[in-house]
Scaffold this active site. Sequence first.
Site, PDB file in Angstrom:
ATOM      1  N   CYS A  60       0.280   3.508   3.041  1.00 12.23           N
ATOM      2  CA  CYS A  60       1.025   2.845   4.206  1.00 12.23           C
ATOM      3  C   CYS A  60       2.494   3.104   4.215  1.00 12.23           C
ATOM      4  CB  CYS A  60       0.666   1.175   4.183  1.00 12.23           C
ATOM      5  SG  CYS A  60      -0.838   0.913   4.261  1.00 12.23           S
ATOM      6  N   CYS A  99       0.816  -1.238  -0.146  1.00 11.09           N
ATOM      7  CA  CYS A  99       0.196  -0.263  -0.106  1.00 11.09           C
ATOM      8  C   CYS A  99       0.847   1.213   0.005  1.00 11.09           C
ATOM      9  CB  CYS A  99      -0.989  -0.107   1.064  1.00 11.09           C
ATOM     10  SG  CYS A  99      -1.647   1.637   1.642  1.00 11.09           S
ATOM     11  N   CYS A 104      -6.962  16.146 -12.219  1.00  6.68           N
ATOM     12  CA  CYS A 104      -6.284  15.146 -11.370  1.00  6.68           C
ATOM     13  C   CYS A 104      -5.121  14.283 -12.206  1.00  6.68           C
ATOM     14  CB  CYS A 104      -7.172  14.179 -10.807  1.00  6.68           C
ATOM     15  SG  CYS A 104      -6.255  12.754  -9.969  1.00  6.68           S
ATOM     16  N   CYS A 122      -5.616  10.575 -12.549  1.00  6.41           N
ATOM     17  CA  CYS A 122      -6.633  10.213 -13.292  1.00  6.41           C
ATOM     18  C   CYS A 122      -6.183  10.253 -14.635  1.00  6.41           C
ATOM     19  CB  CYS A 122      -7.931  11.362 -13.070  1.00  6.41           C
ATOM     20  SG  CYS A 122      -8.435  11.371 -11.415  1.00  6.41           S
TER      21      CYS A 122
END
Length: 617
Positions: free
Chosen positions: A182, A179, A528, A531
């Site tokens: 993380c 992740c 974005c 995106c």
Amino acid sequence: MGLLKRLSLLLVIGSFLAVSSEDEISTGESEVEENGVIVLTDENFDHFVADKDTVLLEFYAPWCGHCKQFAPEYEKIAKTLKDNDPPIPVVKIDATEASQLAEKYEISGYPTIKILKKGQSIDYDGPRTEKAIVERVKEISHPDWKKPPEATVVLTKDNFDEVVNNAEIMLVEFYAPWCGHCKKLAPEYEKAAQELSKHTPAIPLAKVDATAETELARRYEVTGYPTLKIFRKGKAFDYNGPREKYGIIDYITEQAGPPSKPVQTVKQIQDYLKDGDDVVVLGIFNNHQKKEFELYQDSANALREDFKLYHTFRTDIANFLQVPAGQIVVMHPDRFQSKYEPKLYSFEIKDTVTQVNIEDHIRKHALPLVGHRTHSNEAKRYTKRPLFVVYYTVDFSFDHRTATQYWRNKVLDVAKDFREYSFAIANEDDYASELKDLGLGESGEEVNVAILDTNGKKYTMDPDEFDLDSFRNFVMAFKKGKLKPILKSQPIPKNNKGPVKIVVGKTFDEIVMDTQTDILIEFYAPWCGHCKTLEPVYNDLGKKYRSVQNIVIAKMDATANDIPNDKYKVEGFPTIYFAQKNNKQNPVKYQSSSRDLEGLSTFIEENASKFKRNEEL
């Protein structure tokens, strides 16, 4: 040609070849030095650091103002460490060009300073001064220096219960090794753990690999990464605090304190009510009510994220409020008092009362009949729908209090007859963007009204002069189902036959909520960067499933269209959901940081009703 001429020619050719050979070697292996600072790149970094005991690194961006400001200081550091015995190389790396190194060392801001000790990276987060950095580098360069052990406790199913149940308070992170969020949190979390381990008493921070400890992840309903929870003697509470070192430290230190604060004087209560802008919760006890007080403290622990809670053992305070000991009272500040509501809501703690009863009482009476919705309280206080919001110039300062209360009193006169709904006032300037989205930004009226309903539906009162009758009629029309919701929407595409279906506000129910097809939908923003990177992959995904029956790949510009269903929450871009045709109200969110064709395809086939039926067969 004479012998001397031939020898001269050979010498010239030999010299040329030697220079060319030397140039080729230097291009691949040598390093440029600028004012004593060595410049490294993706190509020469590993070769340079391979045999170095200690190296100081700065990752910078050429356009970064902080980097430019730090440059002279860094050059002084380079000169000082060059004179060290032995010399310690000082390096800078343009992280915008050295993308491999930037990714390897997880660079997310500039300048980032790290120290390499025999190839092992140590973060530096102290002052950016010559003295502080040189001291730290020299400390680490000492032959006997060893990296301190990790302060974050590693928990597994074998030690989890024992460790967590014995901790007065502990913060636990459930993470996934792959992740990205993380990985970003990890150094901040460890720094916070190191600092909090020095507190008296120490506050431990722990982590659980949720992909390996699936049983623990299921027990605590971990559905995304990272998920952080506060544990108090084994009881879990959601962590909603910051995710950087100092924010974590401040937040968890505050959480480690008592869940309710003592009140010693009547004046304290008077001040809370006179100047406050939020609900006041007070537990009133005598010295013999230890059991009742402990029950209240348990409730306070569960509610401390959302409320400020207080307690008192003072008889004079009980007398002032005209409430006997053994009661919990919920009071609203003076500005929100009205003739339609009691001054306080009391609740007696009896033998049959549970913690849930106490929490329910507090939550039930947490809002006045007409409160003040703000950006700082809307997420905790104004989530219940439907919510009637009346927008105008709300200002409780002395000079504007009368005008503010004038309009609020009119709202109260209607709200008292519709207690099944929530009502609030809001400052029109604070919610200018919301008013624009509602089509009320240019209404020209002093007061505007909207309803924020369930499933993302919204209604507006026709812009007109606000009065009691028009407002009452508006509320009644809503109650009778006679209002038509408003919807921000781009025009419906004339041609929508591409591999990725375009969804707009007006076609959301038709396409996304269609019970004949499974759907994967991406909510994006045109500006974005993530995106834009995803777009070609997403188009390939659409082509891959174009011929697969009953699976639709779709996307929606969430900045230009309302999402008329609150089950599809968008808090960042891109957000991707998959919904089975027979379960459209419970979409599954795509959580993986890997947004490639393989990862998205696997997600579809793990959730699609078509493939699930095949697996069952």
